[in-house]
Design a protein around this motif. Sequence first.
Motif, short mmCIF file in Angstrom:
data_model
loop_
_atom_site.label_atom_id
_atom_site.label_comp_id
_atom_site.label_asym_id
_atom_site.label_seq_id
_atom_site.Cartn_x
_atom_site.Cartn_y
_atom_site.Cartn_z
N ILE A 1 -6.88 19.62 -1.24
CA ILE A 1 -7.12 21.02 -1.62
C ILE A 1 -8.61 21.26 -1.88
CG2 ILE A 1 -6.74 22.72 -3.47
CD1 ILE A 1 -3.90 21.41 -3.77
N PHE A 2 -9.26 20.28 -2.53
CA PHE A 2 -10.63 20.52 -2.99
C PHE A 2 -11.69 19.81 -2.14
CE2 PHE A 2 -8.10 21.41 -6.88
CZ PHE A 2 -8.42 22.78 -6.96
N GLY A 3 -11.30 19.35 -0.94
CA GLY A 3 -12.31 18.91 0.02
C GLY A 3 -12.83 17.49 -0.17
N LEU A 4 -12.08 16.63 -0.82
CA LEU A 4 -12.51 15.23 -0.94
C LEU A 4 -11.82 14.31 0.06
CD1 LEU A 4 -12.72 14.59 -4.81
CD2 LEU A 4 -14.59 14.94 -3.18
N TRP A 5 -10.68 14.72 0.60
CA TRP A 5 -9.94 13.91 1.56
C TRP A 5 -10.67 13.92 2.90
CZ3 TRP A 5 -7.40 14.18 6.22
CH2 TRP A 5 -6.41 13.22 6.45
N PRO A 6 -10.75 12.79 3.64
CA PRO A 6 -10.13 11.48 3.38
C PRO A 6 -11.05 10.46 2.74
CG PRO A 6 -10.87 11.58 5.65
CD PRO A 6 -11.34 12.86 4.99
N THR B 1 -15.94 -3.43 1.82
CA THR B 1 -17.31 -3.91 2.00
C THR B 1 -18.23 -2.84 1.45
OG1 THR B 1 -16.52 -4.88 4.06
CG2 THR B 1 -18.89 -4.92 3.68
N GLY B 2 -19.09 -3.25 0.51
CA GLY B 2 -19.89 -2.24 -0.17
C GLY B 2 -18.95 -1.33 -0.95
N GLU B 3 -19.05 -0.04 -0.71
CA GLU B 3 -18.26 0.91 -1.50
C GLU B 3 -17.02 1.42 -0.75
OE1 GLU B 3 -20.99 3.99 -2.68
OE2 GLU B 3 -21.87 2.69 -4.20
N THR B 4 -16.79 0.84 0.44
CA THR B 4 -15.84 1.46 1.36
C THR B 4 -14.73 0.49 1.78
OG1 THR B 4 -17.76 2.67 2.19
CG2 THR B 4 -15.79 2.77 3.54
N ILE B 5 -13.56 1.03 2.07
CA ILE B 5 -12.49 0.23 2.68
C ILE B 5 -12.85 0.07 4.16
CG2 ILE B 5 -10.04 0.17 3.30
CD1 ILE B 5 -9.55 2.01 0.81
N ILE C 1 0.85 -1.20 0.00
CA ILE C 1 0.00 0.00 0.00
C ILE C 1 0.88 1.25 0.00
CG2 ILE C 1 -1.69 1.32 1.36
CD1 ILE C 1 -2.69 -1.44 2.42
N ILE C 2 0.62 2.12 -0.98
CA ILE C 2 1.39 3.36 -1.06
C ILE C 2 0.44 4.53 -0.87
CG2 ILE C 2 3.08 4.69 -2.39
CD1 ILE C 2 3.99 1.81 -2.20
N ASN C 3 0.60 5.23 0.24
CA ASN C 3 -0.11 6.49 0.45
C ASN C 3 0.89 7.64 0.32
OD1 ASN C 3 -2.84 5.77 0.93
ND2 ASN C 3 -2.31 5.03 2.98
N ALA C 4 0.39 8.86 0.38
CA ALA C 4 1.29 10.01 0.25
C ALA C 4 2.24 10.12 1.43
CB ALA C 4 0.46 11.29 0.11
N ASP C 5 1.85 9.51 2.56
CA ASP C 5 2.68 9.65 3.76
C ASP C 5 3.01 8.30 4.41
OD1 ASP C 5 0.22 8.96 4.64
OD2 ASP C 5 -0.05 10.65 6.00
N SER C 6 2.77 7.21 3.71
CA SER C 6 3.08 5.91 4.31
C SER C 6 3.18 4.84 3.24
CB SER C 6 1.99 5.50 5.32
OG SER C 6 0.75 5.36 4.66
N ARG C 7 3.83 3.74 3.64
CA ARG C 7 4.04 2.62 2.71
C ARG C 7 4.17 1.36 3.55
NH1 ARG C 7 8.85 2.46 -1.78
NH2 ARG C 7 8.67 0.23 -2.17
N PHE C 8 3.32 0.37 3.31
CA PHE C 8 3.36 -0.85 4.10
C PHE C 8 2.63 -1.99 3.38
CE2 PHE C 8 -1.08 -0.43 5.54
CZ PHE C 8 -1.31 0.92 5.33
N SER C 9 2.93 -3.24 3.82
CA SER C 9 2.32 -4.42 3.19
C SER C 9 1.11 -4.87 4.01
CB SER C 9 3.32 -5.58 3.16
OG SER C 9 4.49 -5.15 2.52
N ALA C 10 0.01 -5.13 3.35
CA ALA C 10 -1.21 -5.58 4.06
C ALA C 10 -2.24 -6.05 3.05
CB ALA C 10 -1.78 -4.45 4.91
N ASP C 11 -3.34 -6.60 3.58
CA ASP C 11 -4.52 -6.91 2.77
C ASP C 11 -5.53 -5.76 2.96
OD1 ASP C 11 -3.21 -9.32 2.44
OD2 ASP C 11 -4.45 -10.37 3.93
N ILE C 12 -6.38 -5.58 1.96
CA ILE C 12 -7.39 -4.50 2.02
C ILE C 12 -8.76 -5.12 1.83
CG2 ILE C 12 -8.16 -2.32 1.00
CD1 ILE C 12 -5.31 -2.20 -0.36
N LEU C 13 -9.62 -4.97 2.82
CA LEU C 13 -10.99 -5.48 2.70
C LEU C 13 -11.93 -4.32 2.39
CD1 LEU C 13 -13.02 -7.84 2.94
CD2 LEU C 13 -13.25 -7.24 5.37
N GLY D 1 -12.59 3.52 5.99
CA GLY D 1 -13.51 4.65 5.89
C GLY D 1 -13.44 5.36 4.56
N ALA D 2 -12.33 5.18 3.84
CA ALA D 2 -12.21 5.83 2.52
C ALA D 2 -12.99 5.04 1.48
CB ALA D 2 -10.74 5.91 2.11
N ASP D 3 -13.35 5.71 0.40
CA ASP D 3 -13.95 5.00 -0.73
C ASP D 3 -12.98 3.95 -1.25
OD1 ASP D 3 -16.26 6.46 -0.60
OD2 ASP D 3 -15.93 7.59 -2.45
#
Length: 470
Positions: free
Chosen positions: A375-380, A24-28, A10-22, A388-390
């Motif tokens: 900047i445009f109010g979509l985060w997080p 459910t519905g439209e959300t992490i 997983i690569i985010n703008a401020d982190s990097r780590f190995s994991a699984d992502i579940l 909780g993110a899409d």
Amino acid sequence: MPLLVTNAEIINADSRFSADILCTGETITRIDRGIAPPAGAEVIDAGGRPVFPGFIDPHTHIYLPFMGTFAKDNYETGTQAALVGGTTTIFEMVCPARDMSHAEGFALWRKQAEGKACCDYSFHMGVTRFDADSTAQLREIVAAGVGSFKVFLAYKGAFGVDDAELWKTLSLAKELGVVVAAHCENETLVAELQAELLAAGRTGPDAHHDSRPPRVEAEGVHHLCTFAELTGATVYIVHTSCREAIEAAIAARERGVKVLIETLIQYLLLDKTWAERPGFEGAKYVMSPPLRDSTNQAVLWNGLASGLVQTVATDHAPFDFLSQKPLGKHDFTLIPNGIPAIEDRITLLWTHGVKTGRLTLEQFVAVASTNAARIFGLWPTKGVIQPGADADLVIWDPDYRGTISATRQTQAVDYNAFEGMPIEGRPAVVTVRGEVAARDGGFCGTVGRGRFLTRPTVGSRAVSRSEQAG
Ligand code: URP
Ligand code: ZN
Ligand code: ZN
């Protein structure tokens, strides 16, 4: 159906780590190691490959009546092209003609997208005039979830605003906490230079650059920033192409002006010699501000890496080479302005940014996704992989090798400005809110599933350090 992505890097703008992502519905819903698949889950093994948050293009024109014609894509083709390239959210510029009210423009753009968009989308509301009705209408549009405006200092008589209109727009933006995206060029200088060049017999696409030299763009930036300084509004300079414009923005930032900077993949990779190609070929490369001398590219790359420049967009504005660019065959000022790029932004940024070592993986995510979301109010909700993110995910194939070609593209335009360029990696799987929407260069999602994203305004808070720094 739940979606489980296993063995993700997983690569985010401020982190990097190995994991699984579940998902459910439209959300992490969970990020952990060794997550057991829930009953009925679709499981995708990322195999240790990078998984990025869905990429965000903060500046596109899918529907654009402009310079006597219309941009070629529609919301089906344009958003499918975005998805194939890893972009899961776009910000479209609503650009009403000056004889159209803002309310009419907003309704028209919504109608274009509804039932057709395949990725999620939001709007920057173009303020193309400011009259007695504008304040009330713009308040309603902001209340409907459009937390940003767009102004053009160029294209007078079409989208461009005069200084009184600019003042009123920025004052309202400050009051409402709305970020103002701005096309910065001094239109009077453009008009004078165009007339001189035509009178001197310079009618071809190669003259376009000289009609809008770097100082014309820098003057536009300085002009906008003066208005931002006096109103206190936050401004976002779109399609910044050159050192002079960046310097003008940074000078304003040092005075305390809240100014954010966007550049484009076109400026990072193409230079003005492309618009000087013989015959009329150069028309493919006519956009405003123009492609610049190649010395500017290092300034833009360094700006991204150092955090001076926040985002890489496309300003996707597709006009066919054979049937639309020739509107300016005998007069370069009539060539429809725009270079399409929605499909190739991310693979090119990866190939020329990450693979060359100009950008770290985290910086790549920041400038192509997270910063725009912040900047445009979509985060997080967007721009990050966390519970909780899409569930917008891009599973990356770093081993893919290919070449860009218009013959294989999804975007509905008859050329590709990056034709023949090699690509070293591409999205293997792209999901939008938990549904697989693209695989290995092909769209496989649901037409019309793209959602209009409502956004809060940023309020009167100052733009944070992370948004400034990229
Ligand atoms: O040349 C350009 N940039 N075309 C699209 C319209 C605009 O100015 O953003
Ligand atoms: Zn523009
Ligand atoms: Zn644009």
